[in-house]
Design a protein around this motif. Structure first.
Motif, PDB file in Angstrom:
ATOM      1  N   LEU A   1       9.229  15.550  -2.356  1.00 13.56           N
ATOM      2  CA  LEU A   1       8.928  16.349  -1.174  1.00 13.56           C
ATOM      3  C   LEU A   1      10.233  16.786  -0.532  1.00 13.56           C
ATOM      4  CD1 LEU A   1       6.081  14.280   0.537  1.00 13.56           C
ATOM      5  CD2 LEU A   1       5.854  16.302  -0.911  1.00 13.56           C
ATOM      6  N   THR A   2      10.202  17.944   0.065  1.00 11.28           N
ATOM      7  CA  THR A   2      11.333  18.459   0.826  1.00 11.28           C
ATOM      8  C   THR A   2      10.900  18.551   2.276  1.00 11.28           C
ATOM      9  OG1 THR A   2      12.068  19.755  -1.067  1.00 11.28           O
ATOM     10  CG2 THR A   2      12.890  20.431   1.088  1.00 11.28           C
ATOM     11  N   PHE A   3      11.786  18.143   3.174  1.00 10.80           N
ATOM     12  CA  PHE A   3      11.488  18.189   4.607  1.00 10.80           C
ATOM     13  C   PHE A   3      12.490  19.099   5.288  1.00 10.80           C
ATOM     14  CE2 PHE A   3       9.793  14.226   3.062  1.00 10.80           C
ATOM     15  CZ  PHE A   3       8.554  14.157   3.663  1.00 10.80           C
TER      16      PHE A   3
ATOM     17  N   ILE B   1       0.841  -1.200   0.000  1.00 11.24           N
ATOM     18  CA  ILE B   1       0.000   0.000   0.000  1.00 11.24           C
ATOM     19  C   ILE B   1       0.875   1.248   0.000  1.00 11.24           C
ATOM     20  CG2 ILE B   1      -1.650   1.351   1.368  1.00 11.24           C
ATOM     21  CD1 ILE B   1      -2.887  -1.334   2.224  1.00 11.24           C
ATOM     22  N   ALA B   2       1.907   1.257   0.838  1.00 14.71           N
ATOM     23  CA  ALA B   2       2.800   2.418   0.907  1.00 14.71           C
ATOM     24  C   ALA B   2       3.470   2.665  -0.446  1.00 14.71           C
ATOM     25  CB  ALA B   2       3.845   2.211   2.000  1.00 14.71           C
ATOM     26  N   ASP B   3       3.959   1.605  -1.082  1.00 13.65           N
ATOM     27  CA  ASP B   3       4.603   1.757  -2.390  1.00 13.65           C
ATOM     28  C   ASP B   3       3.605   2.240  -3.440  1.00 13.65           C
ATOM     29  OD1 ASP B   3       7.207   1.116  -1.645  1.00 13.65           O
ATOM     30  OD2 ASP B   3       6.954  -1.014  -2.073  1.00 13.65           O
ATOM     31  N   HIS B   4       2.383   1.711  -3.399  1.00 16.37           N
ATOM     32  CA  HIS B   4       1.346   2.141  -4.347  1.00 16.37           C
ATOM     33  C   HIS B   4       1.022   3.628  -4.171  1.00 16.37           C
ATOM     34  CE1 HIS B   4      -2.102   1.885  -6.990  1.00 16.37           C
ATOM     35  NE2 HIS B   4      -2.846   2.448  -6.042  1.00 16.37           N
ATOM     36  N   GLU B   5       0.887   4.076  -2.930  1.00 19.54           N
ATOM     37  CA  GLU B   5       0.607   5.494  -2.664  1.00 19.54           C
ATOM     38  C   GLU B   5       1.751   6.377  -3.161  1.00 19.54           C
ATOM     39  OE1 GLU B   5      -2.207   7.006  -1.499  1.00 19.54           O
ATOM     40  OE2 GLU B   5      -3.123   5.022  -1.608  1.00 19.54           O
ATOM     41  N   LEU B   6       2.981   5.917  -2.983  1.00 17.13           N
ATOM     42  CA  LEU B   6       4.143   6.672  -3.461  1.00 17.13           C
ATOM     43  C   LEU B   6       4.129   6.764  -4.987  1.00 17.13           C
ATOM     44  CD1 LEU B   6       6.730   8.119  -2.576  1.00 17.13           C
ATOM     45  CD2 LEU B   6       7.914   5.928  -2.792  1.00 17.13           C
ATOM     46  N   GLN B   7       3.797   5.680  -5.672  1.00 16.20           N
ATOM     47  CA  GLN B   7       3.722   5.691  -7.134  1.00 16.20           C
ATOM     48  C   GLN B   7       2.616   6.631  -7.617  1.00 16.20           C
ATOM     49  OE1 GLN B   7       3.243   1.554  -8.089  1.00 16.20           O
ATOM     50  NE2 GLN B   7       5.377   1.061  -7.622  1.00 16.20           N
ATOM     51  N   LYS B   8       1.467   6.606  -6.932  1.00 15.87           N
ATOM     52  CA  LYS B   8       0.377   7.521  -7.299  1.00 15.87           C
ATOM     53  C   LYS B   8       0.806   8.977  -7.137  1.00 15.87           C
ATOM     54  CE  LYS B   8      -3.455   6.785  -5.165  1.00 15.87           C
ATOM     55  NZ  LYS B   8      -4.630   6.352  -4.374  1.00 15.87           N
ATOM     56  N   ALA B   9       1.494   9.274  -6.051  1.00 21.32           N
ATOM     57  CA  ALA B   9       1.962  10.648  -5.827  1.00 21.32           C
ATOM     58  C   ALA B   9       2.936  11.074  -6.920  1.00 21.32           C
ATOM     59  CB  ALA B   9       2.619  10.757  -4.452  1.00 21.32           C
ATOM     60  N   ALA B  10       3.803  10.170  -7.333  1.00 24.71           N
ATOM     61  CA  ALA B  10       4.761  10.488  -8.402  1.00 24.71           C
ATOM     62  C   ALA B  10       4.021  10.741  -9.718  1.00 24.71           C
ATOM     63  CB  ALA B  10       5.772   9.354  -8.557  1.00 24.71           C
ATOM     64  N   GLN B  11       3.027   9.927 -10.028  1.00 26.50           N
ATOM     65  CA  GLN B  11       2.268  10.096 -11.266  1.00 26.50           C
ATOM     66  C   GLN B  11       1.498  11.409 -11.291  1.00 26.50           C
ATOM     67  OE1 GLN B  11      -0.100   6.525 -11.350  1.00 26.50           O
ATOM     68  NE2 GLN B  11       1.591   5.272 -12.140  1.00 26.50           N
ATOM     69  N   LYS B  12       1.049  11.879 -10.116  1.00 32.44           N
ATOM     70  CA  LYS B  12       0.310  13.136 -10.023  1.00 32.44           C
ATOM     71  C   LYS B  12       1.226  14.357 -10.026  1.00 32.44           C
ATOM     72  CE  LYS B  12      -2.905  11.649  -6.614  1.00 32.44           C
ATOM     73  NZ  LYS B  12      -3.678  12.073  -5.465  1.00 32.44           N
ATOM     74  N   GLY B  13       2.542  14.134  -9.995  1.00 34.31           N
ATOM     75  CA  GLY B  13       3.475  15.254  -9.945  1.00 34.31           C
ATOM     76  C   GLY B  13       3.630  15.840  -8.551  1.00 34.31           C
ATOM     77  N   SER B  14       3.301  15.060  -7.526  1.00 30.30           N
ATOM     78  CA  SER B  14       3.367  15.548  -6.153  1.00 30.30           C
ATOM     79  C   SER B  14       4.753  15.370  -5.514  1.00 30.30           C
ATOM     80  CB  SER B  14       2.341  14.819  -5.290  1.00 30.30           C
ATOM     81  OG  SER B  14       1.042  15.067  -5.777  1.00 30.30           O
ATOM     82  N   LEU B  15       5.665  14.742  -6.221  1.00 31.03           N
ATOM     83  CA  LEU B  15       7.008  14.502  -5.698  1.00 31.03           C
ATOM     84  C   LEU B  15       8.038  15.255  -6.528  1.00 31.03           C
ATOM     85  CD1 LEU B  15       6.752  10.660  -5.091  1.00 31.03           C
ATOM     86  CD2 LEU B  15       6.427  12.488  -3.433  1.00 31.03           C
TER      87      LEU B  15
ATOM     88  N   GLY C   1       6.262  20.495  -1.296  1.00 32.84           N
ATOM     89  CA  GLY C   1       6.499  19.847  -2.575  1.00 32.84           C
ATOM     90  C   GLY C   1       5.792  20.589  -3.679  1.00 32.84           C
ATOM     91  N   PRO C   2       5.858  20.039  -4.912  1.00 30.25           N
ATOM     92  CA  PRO C   2       5.249  20.704  -6.061  1.00 30.25           C
ATOM     93  C   PRO C   2       3.760  20.981  -5.883  1.00 30.25           C
ATOM     94  CG  PRO C   2       6.595  18.855  -6.786  1.00 30.25           C
ATOM     95  CD  PRO C   2       6.534  18.798  -5.294  1.00 30.25           C
ATOM     96  N   ARG C   3       3.062  20.131  -5.141  1.00 27.83           N
ATOM     97  CA  ARG C   3       1.623  20.302  -4.937  1.00 27.83           C
ATOM     98  C   ARG C   3       1.261  20.386  -3.464  1.00 27.83           C
ATOM     99  NH1 ARG C   3      -1.878  17.019  -8.965  1.00 27.83           N
ATOM    100  NH2 ARG C   3      -1.524  18.419 -10.689  1.00 27.83           N
ATOM    101  N   LEU C   4       2.258  20.685  -2.627  1.00 25.87           N
ATOM    102  CA  LEU C   4       2.037  20.732  -1.189  1.00 25.87           C
ATOM    103  C   LEU C   4       2.645  22.009  -0.631  1.00 25.87           C
ATOM    104  CD1 LEU C   4       1.099  19.258   1.438  1.00 25.87           C
ATOM    105  CD2 LEU C   4       3.411  18.295   1.544  1.00 25.87           C
ATOM    106  N   ALA C   5       1.769  22.889  -0.165  1.00 25.67           N
ATOM    107  CA  ALA C   5       2.260  24.100   0.503  1.00 25.67           C
ATOM    108  C   ALA C   5       2.986  23.664   1.774  1.00 25.67           C
ATOM    109  CB  ALA C   5       1.087  25.012   0.847  1.00 25.67           C
ATOM    110  N   PRO C   6       3.933  24.465   2.258  1.00 26.10           N
ATOM    111  CA  PRO C   6       4.637  24.094   3.486  1.00 26.10           C
ATOM    112  C   PRO C   6       3.655  23.720   4.595  1.00 26.10           C
ATOM    113  CG  PRO C   6       5.664  26.001   2.504  1.00 26.10           C
ATOM    114  CD  PRO C   6       4.403  25.735   1.714  1.00 26.10           C
ATOM    115  N   THR C   7       3.829  22.501   5.106  1.00 22.79           N
ATOM    116  CA  THR C   7       2.912  21.937   6.083  1.00 22.79           C
ATOM    117  C   THR C   7       3.698  21.472   7.302  1.00 22.79           C
ATOM    118  OG1 THR C   7       1.540  21.180   4.244  1.00 22.79           O
ATOM    119  CG2 THR C   7       1.114  20.200   6.393  1.00 22.79           C
ATOM    120  N   PRO C   8       3.655  22.231   8.412  1.00 27.09           N
ATOM    121  CA  PRO C   8       4.413  21.811   9.594  1.00 27.09           C
ATOM    122  C   PRO C   8       3.670  20.763  10.426  1.00 27.09           C
ATOM    123  CG  PRO C   8       3.392  23.938   9.991  1.00 27.09           C
ATOM    124  CD  PRO C   8       3.062  23.554   8.572  1.00 27.09           C
TER     125      PRO C   8
END
Length: 94
Positions: free
Chosen positions: A36-38, A20-34, A59-66
């Motif tokens: 991420l910077t921490f 599940i974790a790997d699938h979610e990571l692949q989906k995020a990559a396909q959506k251009g969400s990766l 990240g590209p689709r994530l405003a800074p989220t603390p």
């Protein structure tokens, strides 16, 4: 890199099934969400073998989220299980 190779970074291992974790990571990559910077700030000891810190993910689709997360020293610093669940929930809801 599979989540299976990152399990030693989290107390008790990855908090969701690896597939599940790997699938979610692949989906995020396909959506251009990766990627991420921490950014880690406000590191404070919080007891024997523990520390807390503010982690801000962006990240590209994530405003800074603390998020305020806890780390434990188990022969090396790891993200606590509860904090890993908090982080997963926060990132999935965005």
């Amino acid at each position: 890199m599979s989540f299976a190779q990152k399990g030693d970074l989290i107390e008790g291992g990855i908090p969701v099934p690896i597939g599940i974790a790997d699938h979610e990571l692949q989906k995020a990559a396909q959506k251009g969400s990766l990627p991420l910077t921490f950014n880690i700030t406000n590191i404070v000891p919080s007891g024997p073998g523990a520390a807390t810190a503010t982690i801000t993910a962006s990240g590209p689709r994530l405003a800074p989220t603390p998020e305020y997360l806890r780390f434990v020293d188990q022969g090396g610093w790891k993200l606590s299980h509860d904090s890993a669940m908090t982080l997963v929930s926060a990132l999935r809801s965005r």
